[in-house]
Motif scaffolding. Structure first.
Motif, mmCIF file in Angstrom:
data_model
loop_
_atom_site.group_PDB
_atom_site.id
_atom_site.type_symbol
_atom_site.label_atom_id
_atom_site.label_comp_id
_atom_site.label_asym_id
_atom_site.label_seq_id
_atom_site.Cartn_x
_atom_site.Cartn_y
_atom_site.Cartn_z
ATOM 1 N N LYS A 56 0.843 -1.174 -0.098
ATOM 2 C CA LYS A 56 -0.103 0.126 -0.033
ATOM 3 C C LYS A 56 0.909 1.319 0.122
ATOM 4 C CE LYS A 56 -4.076 -2.219 0.239
ATOM 5 N NZ LYS A 56 -4.911 -2.149 -0.929
ATOM 6 N N ILE A 57 0.379 2.444 -0.631
ATOM 7 C CA ILE A 57 1.208 3.546 -0.747
ATOM 8 C C ILE A 57 0.318 4.632 -0.162
ATOM 9 C CG2 ILE A 57 2.697 3.134 -2.534
ATOM 10 C CD1 ILE A 57 0.734 4.352 -4.475
ATOM 11 N N ARG A 58 0.749 5.711 0.273
ATOM 12 C CA ARG A 58 0.189 6.463 1.104
ATOM 13 C C ARG A 58 -0.563 7.547 0.253
ATOM 14 N NH1 ARG A 58 3.991 10.208 3.857
ATOM 15 N NH2 ARG A 58 2.304 11.307 4.886
ATOM 16 N N TRP A 59 -1.711 8.173 0.676
ATOM 17 C CA TRP A 59 -2.623 9.046 -0.150
ATOM 18 C C TRP A 59 -1.728 10.297 -0.626
ATOM 19 C CZ3 TRP A 59 -3.646 14.065 1.017
ATOM 20 C CH2 TRP A 59 -3.313 14.527 2.197
ATOM 21 N N ILE B 49 -12.839 17.983 -9.851
ATOM 22 C CA ILE B 49 -13.010 17.208 -8.707
ATOM 23 C C ILE B 49 -13.837 15.913 -9.064
ATOM 24 C CG2 ILE B 49 -13.610 16.810 -6.548
ATOM 25 C CD1 ILE B 49 -12.380 19.647 -5.765
ATOM 26 N N PRO B 50 -14.876 16.043 -9.739
ATOM 27 C CA PRO B 50 -15.768 14.963 -10.073
ATOM 28 C C PRO B 50 -15.122 13.988 -11.063
ATOM 29 C CG PRO B 50 -17.189 16.851 -10.328
ATOM 30 C CD PRO B 50 -15.514 17.483 -10.019
ATOM 31 N N TYR B 51 -14.459 14.685 -12.110
ATOM 32 C CA TYR B 51 -13.723 13.697 -12.924
ATOM 33 C C TYR B 51 -12.715 12.876 -12.483
ATOM 34 C CZ TYR B 51 -10.421 13.300 -16.999
ATOM 35 O OH TYR B 51 -9.653 12.799 -18.015
ATOM 36 N N ALA B 52 -11.805 13.497 -11.531
ATOM 37 C CA ALA B 52 -10.961 12.645 -10.828
ATOM 38 C C ALA B 52 -11.368 11.321 -9.786
ATOM 39 C CB ALA B 52 -9.964 13.441 -9.730
ATOM 40 N N LEU B 53 -12.587 11.846 -9.435
ATOM 41 C CA LEU B 53 -13.361 10.851 -8.451
ATOM 42 C C LEU B 53 -13.913 9.784 -9.111
ATOM 43 C CD1 LEU B 53 -14.450 13.078 -5.464
ATOM 44 C CD2 LEU B 53 -12.354 11.687 -5.447
ATOM 45 N N ILE B 54 -14.688 10.280 -10.247
ATOM 46 C CA ILE B 54 -15.151 9.146 -11.239
ATOM 47 C C ILE B 54 -14.250 8.334 -11.598
ATOM 48 C CG2 ILE B 54 -16.032 8.946 -13.617
ATOM 49 C CD1 ILE B 54 -17.868 11.465 -13.077
ATOM 50 N N VAL B 55 -13.070 8.838 -11.920
ATOM 51 C CA VAL B 55 -11.794 7.769 -12.379
ATOM 52 C C VAL B 55 -11.372 6.907 -11.601
ATOM 53 C CG1 VAL B 55 -9.187 7.600 -12.953
ATOM 54 C CG2 VAL B 55 -10.776 9.327 -14.114
ATOM 55 N N GLY B 56 -11.549 7.328 -10.057
ATOM 56 C CA GLY B 56 -11.332 6.368 -8.776
ATOM 57 C C GLY B 56 -12.220 5.518 -9.043
ATOM 58 N N GLN B 57 -13.481 5.463 -8.999
ATOM 59 C CA GLN B 57 -14.304 4.440 -8.953
ATOM 60 C C GLN B 57 -14.167 3.502 -10.135
ATOM 61 O OE1 GLN B 57 -18.498 5.430 -7.940
ATOM 62 N NE2 GLN B 57 -19.230 3.450 -8.436
ATOM 63 N N LEU B 58 -14.083 3.860 -11.552
ATOM 64 C CA LEU B 58 -13.636 3.142 -12.347
ATOM 65 C C LEU B 58 -12.370 2.272 -12.142
ATOM 66 C CD1 LEU B 58 -14.875 5.526 -15.214
ATOM 67 C CD2 LEU B 58 -15.813 3.406 -14.756
ATOM 68 N N GLY B 59 -11.430 3.030 -11.612
ATOM 69 C CA GLY B 59 -10.075 2.103 -11.495
ATOM 70 C C GLY B 59 -10.480 1.228 -10.325
ATOM 71 N N SER B 60 -11.142 1.500 -9.298
ATOM 72 C CA SER B 60 -11.290 0.344 -8.320
ATOM 73 C C SER B 60 -12.295 -0.627 -8.698
ATOM 74 C CB SER B 60 -11.909 1.195 -7.282
ATOM 75 O OG SER B 60 -12.255 0.434 -5.808
ATOM 76 N N THR B 61 -13.105 -0.265 -9.483
ATOM 77 C CA THR B 61 -14.189 -1.302 -9.968
ATOM 78 C C THR B 61 -13.344 -2.507 -10.929
ATOM 79 O OG1 THR B 61 -15.998 -0.077 -9.814
ATOM 80 C CG2 THR B 61 -16.403 -1.811 -11.006
ATOM 81 N N PHE C 56 -8.726 7.732 -0.949
ATOM 82 C CA PHE C 56 -8.512 8.132 -2.403
ATOM 83 C C PHE C 56 -9.352 9.497 -2.631
ATOM 84 C CE2 PHE C 56 -10.010 8.351 -6.773
ATOM 85 C CZ PHE C 56 -8.607 7.986 -7.533
ATOM 86 N N PRO C 57 -10.542 9.891 -2.162
ATOM 87 C CA PRO C 57 -11.097 11.125 -2.238
ATOM 88 C C PRO C 57 -10.105 12.054 -1.656
ATOM 89 C CG PRO C 57 -12.808 9.652 -1.532
ATOM 90 C CD PRO C 57 -11.461 8.852 -1.406
ATOM 91 N N LYS C 58 -9.642 11.869 -0.541
ATOM 92 C CA LYS C 58 -8.736 12.905 0.188
ATOM 93 C C LYS C 58 -7.434 13.227 -0.822
ATOM 94 C CE LYS C 58 -7.499 11.831 4.592
ATOM 95 N NZ LYS C 58 -6.825 11.347 5.737
ATOM 96 N N ALA C 59 -7.080 12.188 -1.388
ATOM 97 C CA ALA C 59 -5.641 12.513 -2.451
ATOM 98 C C ALA C 59 -6.269 13.550 -3.322
ATOM 99 C CB ALA C 59 -5.258 10.974 -2.683
ATOM 100 N N MET C 60 -7.528 12.778 -4.135
ATOM 101 C CA MET C 60 -7.838 13.541 -5.305
ATOM 102 C C MET C 60 -8.277 15.188 -5.107
ATOM 103 S SD MET C 60 -7.179 11.847 -7.785
ATOM 104 C CE MET C 60 -6.001 11.231 -6.908
ATOM 105 N N ILE C 61 -8.967 15.274 -3.974
ATOM 106 C CA ILE C 61 -9.290 16.785 -3.377
ATOM 107 C C ILE C 61 -8.058 17.546 -2.958
ATOM 108 C CG2 ILE C 61 -10.426 18.171 -1.730
ATOM 109 C CD1 ILE C 61 -12.490 15.872 -1.575
ATOM 110 N N PHE C 62 -6.983 16.891 -2.272
ATOM 111 C CA PHE C 62 -5.783 17.608 -2.057
ATOM 112 C C PHE C 62 -4.999 17.885 -3.607
ATOM 113 C CE2 PHE C 62 -1.142 17.559 -1.102
ATOM 114 C CZ PHE C 62 -1.149 18.715 -0.052
ATOM 115 N N MET C 63 -5.139 16.887 -4.472
ATOM 116 C CA MET C 63 -4.249 17.269 -5.801
ATOM 117 C C MET C 63 -5.184 18.284 -6.462
ATOM 118 S SD MET C 63 -4.445 15.056 -9.207
ATOM 119 C CE MET C 63 -6.136 15.094 -9.285
ATOM 120 N N ALA C 64 -6.481 18.368 -6.403
ATOM 121 C CA ALA C 64 -7.080 19.360 -7.075
ATOM 122 C C ALA C 64 -6.868 20.688 -6.752
ATOM 123 C CB ALA C 64 -8.734 19.209 -7.084
ATOM 124 N N THR C 65 -6.686 20.691 -5.346
ATOM 125 C CA THR C 65 -6.483 21.833 -4.402
ATOM 126 C C THR C 65 -4.986 22.428 -4.835
ATOM 127 O OG1 THR C 65 -7.829 21.056 -2.543
ATOM 128 C CG2 THR C 65 -6.353 23.133 -2.210
#
Length: 477
Positions: free
Chosen positions: A5-8, A49-61, A234-243
């Motif tokens: 595992k890698i850190r967020w 932000i929605p785009y990155a989180l959508i990718v997250g769910q697709l990648g996880s699925t 993952f949401p935390k990582a993506m929101i931080f990246m978007a910020t």
């Protein structure tokens, strides 16, 4: 925590480096001026932000899917032909991207060698097209031999470019602190109205560049299941990246406004803006052209690497495991070394056409850079549309799939968010076709850009529709 595992925070930094670059700041400032600050905030909240989180769910699925977006389409629709079109789109949008890289290399070398933007302002379009074609053909030939060393150099230079982007912001915003006599080039920067865009047709014609700037988040999908506790982190990582991207975009745009008057943007800003900015900063900090030369060398390495990698990698994704029902055998043909020889040949033909095309309607190099950049902002986001389509289809049959991370648990709401991103991307691409040149000043160039902006994406997609017909005929014979 598992060793695998890698850190967020690490995932967030990887995603940031994949998506962001200083060129995004320069290109969008060149189109909107300092009012782009508001645009950046809106695009981050409503789209990225929605785009990155959508990718997250697709990648996880679909964590075991090797084909990326085309695999997501195949799994969610069950239709191989639709998956083929997704794979084709992912490859073919790189044609316009590849056509721009030789000019980027040429401009970067011009600044390093001559210390000015003469290449982008004085060289004729015919000469630029000829040199660019030569550069591209050399890289096309070399990429068939493998360019591992160049890709490594490009990766290192890419890290350097990221550092230079952050350094630019730090140096630019610190000038007033070091030099009290410094006056910002853009007036009224302390007035909130300065940052509010004029929401007219001209403004909406530029949002494709913003979409283009924040696109590519699907590249982070392999990391979703590598993160510890993906549902939470993952949401935390993506929101931080978007910020981080939002802060970089806003501060970078403010820094550009300090150096270039937002009310009188130079015509060659897209071509020369980044180099001019570092040159100005170098003079303020007493290091002459040093910062500009470092940036120019890094840019040369990055653009060269991107040229080599973008010839090779997308082609292998499309053809290495291509469905014979849709891709003709002649296009899948490999030589004894495993090189997709006809695939490289097709790439060479299509990119060469785009490189030569401006000779028939573009008057100068500066206009050429603007046209190609805008054409890329119309063509490249077409591949993002498939990401949102896959997410919409996933939400229509959510019970069929298991995912450790879910962006939105309510499938109806998830479908609507996917549709919003899908429609917004299509809307941006269509309006992005409107030329950014003044019709009254140059009607010939305006008409050329309008026709090429409309025809290019349609021809590229049409070619993808013709190949299955050829494959079908090939099988019959």
């Amino acid at each position: 925590m598992s060793k695998k595992k890698i850190r967020w925070f690490t995932v967030s930094m990887i995603a940031f480096s994949m998506v962001w670059g200083f060129g995004n700041v320069v290109n969008n400032y060149a189109q909107q001026g300092v009012s782009v600050v508001t645009s950046w905030i809106l695009i981050m909240l409503l789209y990225f932000i929605p785009y990155a989180l959508i990718v997250g769910q697709l990648g996880s699925t679909f964590k075991n899917s090797a084909g990326g977006v085309s695999s997501w389409i195949k799994e969610t629709t069950g239709k191989r032909k639709v998956a083929y079109y997704a794979a084709w789109t992912y490859w073919v949008v790189h044609i316009t991207y590849l056509a721009q890289k030789p000019q980027s290399v040429l401009i970067a070398l011009g600044w390093v060698v001559k210390g000015n933007g003469d290449v982008a302002t004085n060289m004729s379009v015919q000469v630029v097209a000829l040199i660019s074609l030569l550069i591209f053909l050399v890289f096309l030939f070399l990429s068939t031999k493998g360019l591992t060393t160049l890709k490594v150099i490009g990766s290192v230079a890419g890290s350097g470019m990221l550092i230079m982007s952050i350094l630019f912001i730090i140096l630019a915003v610190s000038i007033p602190l070091m030099d009290p006599t410094f006056n910002a080039a853009t007036p009224d920067m302390g007035n909130l109205k300065t940052y509010i865009p004029d929401f007219n047709l001209g403004y909406f014609a530029t949002i494709s560049m913003l979409v283009f700037a924040v696109g590519g988040a699907e590249k982070i999908s392999p990391y979703v299941n590598s993160i510890d506790r993906p549902t939470k982190n993952f949401p935390k990582a993506m929101i931080f990246m978007a910020t981080m991207i939002g802060i970089s975009a806003v501060l970078g745009s403010v820094a550009m406004a300090m150096l270039f008057n937002s009310n009188n943007i130079p015509d060659d800003l897209m071509a020369n803006g980044a180099y001019s900015a570092f040159q100005i900063l170098g003079k303020h900090f007493g290091v002459g052209n040093l910062l500009m030369i470092i940036y120019g060398l890094a840019q040369t390495a990055v653009q060269s690497s991107a040229l080599a990698f973008s010839i090779d990698a997308p082609l292998k994704i499309l053809l290495s495991d291509a469905d014979p029902d849709f891709v003709p055998q002649w296009l899948r043909k490999q030589n004894r070394k495993g090189t997709l020889i006809n695939g490289y040949f097709l790439t060479g033909i299509l990119v060469s056409i785009i490189i030569i095309l401006p000779v028939f309607g573009i008057q100068n190099m500066s206009e050429l850079v603007k046209w190609l950049t805008n054409l890329n902002s119309v063509v490249m986001p077409m591949r993002y549309i498939w990401v949102f389509f896959a997410y919409m289809m996933l939400n229509k049959q959510i019970n069929r799939f298991d995912s450790e991370y879910k962006f939105i648990k309510n499938p109806k709401l998830g479908f609507l968010v996917g549709f919003w991103c899908f429609a917004f991307t299509a809307f941006a691409c269509i309006l992005g076709m409107i030329p950014k040149v003044d019709y009254a000043a140059d009607p010939k160039s305006w008409m050329f850009q309008l026709i090429s902006n409309i025809v290019t994406p349609f021809v590229l997609i049409l070619l993808g529709m013709i190949l299955p017909m050829i494959a079908k005929r090939e099988r019959k014979n």
